[in-house]
Write an enzyme that holds these catalytic residues in place. Structure first.
Site, mmCIF file in Angstrom:
data_model
loop_
_atom_site.group_PDB
_atom_site.id
_atom_site.type_symbol
_atom_site.label_atom_id
_atom_site.label_comp_id
_atom_site.label_asym_id
_atom_site.label_seq_id
_atom_site.Cartn_x
_atom_site.Cartn_y
_atom_site.Cartn_z
ATOM 1 N N ASP A 222 5.432 15.278 -8.576
ATOM 2 C CA ASP A 222 5.177 16.227 -9.661
ATOM 3 C C ASP A 222 3.684 16.387 -9.968
ATOM 4 O O ASP A 222 3.197 17.501 -10.157
ATOM 5 C CB ASP A 222 5.914 15.780 -10.932
ATOM 6 C CG ASP A 222 7.402 15.606 -10.707
ATOM 7 O OD1 ASP A 222 7.966 16.366 -9.903
ATOM 8 O OD2 ASP A 222 7.997 14.703 -11.312
ATOM 9 N N ARG A 291 1.182 -1.438 9.061
ATOM 10 C CA ARG A 291 2.470 -0.758 8.947
ATOM 11 C C ARG A 291 2.609 0.455 9.862
ATOM 12 O O ARG A 291 3.694 0.743 10.363
ATOM 13 C CB ARG A 291 2.691 -0.321 7.489
ATOM 14 C CG ARG A 291 2.986 -1.491 6.576
ATOM 15 C CD ARG A 291 3.141 -1.053 5.147
ATOM 16 N NE ARG A 291 3.450 -2.205 4.294
ATOM 17 C CZ ARG A 291 3.573 -2.133 2.981
ATOM 18 N NH1 ARG A 291 3.410 -0.987 2.361
ATOM 19 N NH2 ARG A 291 3.858 -3.215 2.290
ATOM 20 N N ARG A 387 -2.597 2.696 4.278
ATOM 21 C CA ARG A 387 -2.777 1.707 3.212
ATOM 22 C C ARG A 387 -2.508 0.306 3.715
ATOM 23 O O ARG A 387 -1.478 0.043 4.340
ATOM 24 C CB ARG A 387 -1.822 2.029 2.054
ATOM 25 C CG ARG A 387 -1.836 0.999 0.937
ATOM 26 C CD ARG A 387 -0.903 1.423 -0.175
ATOM 27 N NE ARG A 387 0.485 1.332 0.194
ATOM 28 C CZ ARG A 387 1.288 0.298 -0.066
ATOM 29 N NH1 ARG A 387 0.804 -0.753 -0.690
ATOM 30 N NH2 ARG A 387 2.554 0.314 0.280
#
Length: 543
Positions: A222, A291, A387
């Site tokens: 949002d 990751r 990240r």
């Protein structure tokens, strides 16, 4: 409604800012708006912990900085990395002072975990529910301040800028200003305006644009969508981190149960359907590689073997150790009939974290005046193209604090002003009420729910871990059609949270695809088989 400080979102970023503002300014009002329950946030679902240098005998700031830069694959802002790593220690002390309880050894030292991409044990944690514990501490601390008001189940529709005063606002407009927000009050079903001197967006991530995600149902992007509509700057949206190990449950859509990376830090081994430990074929760090590498390796193994998941093997970890460190995971597996002492845990990658977002400077300032952003919705420059595990909670606290520090300077003398410099009396009629003239109740909710499924299908199939130009082109065409259909609904029907979320998800999906189209290389979390190598000339993609 009017307030001095307006905070959108009740996760670690929003509540940290709210607490500091309320403490510093007891005579000023702090308003926190959240669209669900106060504790229903991405923070709540963070399992692994918060990264921070606390053992200076074995660890150092330089090591944490270097690990972050390596994971970010050349796109981190080094100055920001240094700020977060060095200031993060004080922010960890803040939340401990607010009552957060991190696990400790018998001698009183913190139990430190190690996750993929980290060179040392530096992850503070509370069992495998660290985020929930930090959220609890913040909410408990919040209760002590009478000048903080929390409004639940209130959906923010749009930022209020000069556009709503009748001025033409484009991306080239200098000094766009935020005066507050329009909100959908779910109790009255009315659109109301909330005016504020300072607004902080802490709206979390956007994982729900994918079919499978570790994010809760509120993570619909949002904040990013609102800033883009308000002509603010967005960057690096193509870098979507897929967590390598979400629990695989056949037929489950939406939120997947997360198996924290700390399980691999404690010795968990990834295996394919043939029982082979495959990570050594992809990276010398094996199961503790960053990751992006682990997620692509799993994706590759799934395609090679024709399966929908791989396995995480923890059978060699003692049950006592596993249940002490990961009681939540143990109970979840047990509820599905998985005995972790005998059975392999089925896992598959799921959308987890957005490394891009609302572009901010080192003080959390966005390109729109009086508007700050912190947490996952912001792109501060810390994460770059990928990240590093457990850096997100740290970043949220550091940038909430820095946003607060900068806002402190403004709030002392600030008055809301329009573009021509005329003061706007807060709450007066210069800012118009929401105009819903000509709209009617939607006749069929299927128009919204089906479009939502299509967005998730398109993004999962075409804009996932591995991308191609053809897939991205096809995704953009589908999103263009969905956007046209949804805008027609938006213009003709009364607003609902479902319609607003769908509209925001389409906008965020468009930004992810647009960023991916612009990036003519493979870097970090963005892997395009048409551009398999890295281009040293390509930097941040600002939209």
């Amino acid at each position: 409604m009017q307030t001095d400080f307006l905070v959108i979102g009740s996760g670690i970023a929003g509540l940290t800012f709210a607490l500091k503002a309320a403490q510093q300014f007891p005579n000023k009002k702090v308003l926190v708006i959240t669209k669900a329950q106060t504790d229903e946030t991405n923070t709540k679902y963070a399992q692994g912990g918060i990264a921070g240098v606390t053992d200076f005998e074995k660890d150092s700031f330089d090591k944490h900085i270097e690990d972050t830069l390596i994971a970010g694959d050349g796109l981190c802002n080094k100055a920001v990395v240094e700020i977060v790593v060095k200031e993060g220690v004080d922010r960890i002390r803040d939340i401990i002072d607010w009552g957060a309880r991190f696990d400790k050894e018998a001698d009183g030292d913190f139990k430190l975990g190690k996750e993929g991409g980290h060179s040392e044990f530096r992850i503070l944690h509370h069992k495998d529910v660290t985020g929930r514990e930090m959220e609890r501490a913040l909410l408990d601390a919040l209760a002590a301040y009478k000048n903080i008001e929390v409004i639940k189940h209130c959906f923010v529709v749009d930022l209020i800028t000069q556009h709503h005063l009748g001025y033409l606002v484009t991306k080239a407009t200098p000094d766009i200003e935020c005066y507050g927000v329009y909100v959908l009050n779910r109790e009255t079903n009315q659109i109301e305006k909330v005016l504020a001197n300072i607004t902080l967006l802490a709206t979390g991530g956007n994982g729900q644009v994918y079919r499978s995600t570790t994010n809760p149902y509120i993570a619909t992007g949002d904040g990013v969508a609102m800033v883009y509509r308000a002509k603010g700057r967005i960057e690096n949206m193509e870098f979507i981190q897929f967590h390598p190990t979400a629990l695989y449950e056949p037929g489950v859509r939406g939120q997947s149960f997360l198996i924290t990376e700390a399980v691999r830090g404690d010795g968990g081994i990834l295996r394919n359907k043939n029982g082979e430990a495959f990570m050594e074929r992809y990276d010398e760090r094996k199961d503790l590689a960053p990751r992006d590498i682990v997620a692509r390796a799993i994706d590759s193994e799934m395609k090679i073997t024709g399966t929908e998941h791989v396995f995480l093997d923890v059978r060699h970890i003692s049950l006592e150790k596993f249940t002490e460190h990961f009681p939540n995971i143990y109970e979840k597996c047990k509820s599905l009939g998985i005995d972790v002492t005998r059975d392999l845990i089925p896992v598959a990658p799921a959308a987890h974290y957005s490394c891009g977002g609302i572009k901010t400077d080192e003080w959390g300032r966005t390109s729109i005046k009086n508007l700050y952003a912190a947490g996952e919705c912001a792109s501060t420059g810390l994460h770059g193209a990928n990240r590093l595990a457990s850096n997100s909670l740290l970043e949220a606290m550091v940038f909430s604090h820095r946003s607060f520090m900068d806002a402190t300077q403004k709030i002392q003398t600030q008055t809301l002003t329009s573009t021509n410099g005329v003061p706007i009396p807060i709450g007066k009629a210069l800012i118009p009420d929401w105009n819903a003239t000509g709209t009617t109740q939607p006749k069929e909710m299927i128009l919204i729910t089906q479009s939502l499924k299509e967005v998730q299908q398109v993004m999962s199939d075409y804009v996932g871990i591995v991308r191609t130009n053809t897939r991205l082109e096809r995704a953009m065409k589908r999103l263009d059609l969905l956007w046209a259909e949804t805008e027609s609904l938006y213009q003709t029907t009364t607003l609902s949270p479902q319609l607003c979320e769908l509209r925001n998800m389409i906008t965020v999906s468009y930004l992810i695809v647009k960023g991916a189209n612009f990036r003519k290389e493979s870097r970090g979390l963005h892997f395009n088989t048409d551009y398999p190598s890295k281009n040293p000339l390509v930097q941040n993609i600002v939209l």
